[in-house]
Design an enzyme around this catalytic site. Sequence first.
Site, PDB file in Angstrom:
ATOM      1  N   SER A   1     -32.926  35.749 -24.879  1.00 21.89           N
ATOM      2  CA  SER A   1     -33.020  34.719 -25.910  1.00 21.89           C
ATOM      3  C   SER A   1     -34.357  34.758 -26.616  1.00 21.89           C
ATOM      4  O   SER A   1     -35.414  34.775 -25.986  1.00 21.89           O
ATOM      5  CB  SER A   1     -32.849  33.325 -25.290  1.00 21.89           C
TER       6      SER A   1
ATOM      7  N   HIS B   1     -34.176  26.648 -27.426  1.00 23.43           N
ATOM      8  CA  HIS B   1     -33.741  26.370 -26.053  1.00 23.43           C
ATOM      9  C   HIS B   1     -34.590  27.088 -25.015  1.00 23.43           C
ATOM     10  O   HIS B   1     -34.557  26.749 -23.839  1.00 23.43           O
ATOM     11  CB  HIS B   1     -32.245  26.676 -25.872  1.00 23.43           C
TER      12      HIS B   1
ATOM     13  N   ASP C   1     -31.624  26.392 -33.478  1.00 23.73           N
ATOM     14  CA  ASP C   1     -32.076  26.980 -32.211  1.00 23.73           C
ATOM     15  C   ASP C   1     -33.265  27.920 -32.419  1.00 23.73           C
ATOM     16  O   ASP C   1     -33.301  29.025 -31.884  1.00 23.73           O
ATOM     17  CB  ASP C   1     -30.947  27.713 -31.496  1.00 23.73           C
TER      18      ASP C   1
END
Length: 359
Positions: A207, A94, A127
């Site tokens: 992230s 992402h 992810d």
Amino acid sequence: MRLGVAGLVLGALIGGSAGAGTVALLDRPGTVTGAAAPAQEVVIRDPETATTATAAAAKAAPSVVTLYVQSGSQSGSGSGVVLTEDGYVLTNNHVVSIEGGDARVQVRDSAGNLYEATVVGSEPSADLAVVKLEGASGLVPAEFADSDDVQVGDVAVAIGSPLGLDNTVTDGIISATKRAVATGGGSDEATVIDAIQTDAAINPGNSGGALVNAAGEVIGINTAIATVPTGLPGAGQGGNIGVGFAIPSNTAERIATEIIETGQAQQAFLGVSATTEGDAGNSGLGIGARLVAIEPGTGAAEAGLQPGDVVTAVGERPITTSTELTAAIRSRTPGEGITLSVRRGGSTSTVEVTLGATD
């Protein structure tokens, strides 16, 4: 730097009832928050006052980078973990997936060097993605630990670039392991992670960064946080409240290796569709994963599983929701044999299944 989050009501993880929070991917195009901070090294300046977190950060920080991604008017940032000295970097899918087509990816290492990068491949359901830095050499690869050895209460140190602040270090403990988390919302609704939970502060921009143990070894890739909703549309998707989630290092390292070698990765595949089986007296209380459909030619079909069967365990691991079943299967490797506890009618039996692989 544009940063934001996208998430899903946590109640969906426990049968669809109203939840107590929101599980949010850490980075999505959002509002302007400010310019990125210059890179800085993490070093031990006074050994006498150094802590476990000090030593872990000093070892792992040189292997953590910051990613800047832009496509048209959309932009964002995230973190990454160095895999090889010539520039392969692991991050979240992402982080590098922005609506609007091919994105420009730039990467700044811990020494402040800026590189152009290309996306080698990704696995959205996990992810995870790998990028390759152009002209890189002499980078410091991270050391990966066996995430199966992680214990609740172990020291956890998160390293990344929250809000564009490079090489930010936070510490805490491992709060839970094998936490089934669905981080739907945004570009992929099927991302389910068998996550490591930590109370080390992670925020938008973390992230793809490293969650490391006391030895500075990577035990997870930070990917999501839980937030408390306020009842307003789009609210409740702010920063850290002490509930963060990371993809276990064993899964991350396996998928990264496959992407580097072939440009893509496979996930273990059971071959069923399932929904959460609610307790008769409390529909919000999950007591298993009820199989809705079985795909012909898969391991589930060959093992004789049928629609209506309720899976209550994978090996010794209890299953109370369909999300937990998905997470338990994705934590395994394609071709692995597993034992399912299955309730059919009034009796429970065990079924041996050989897992397939996603396309």
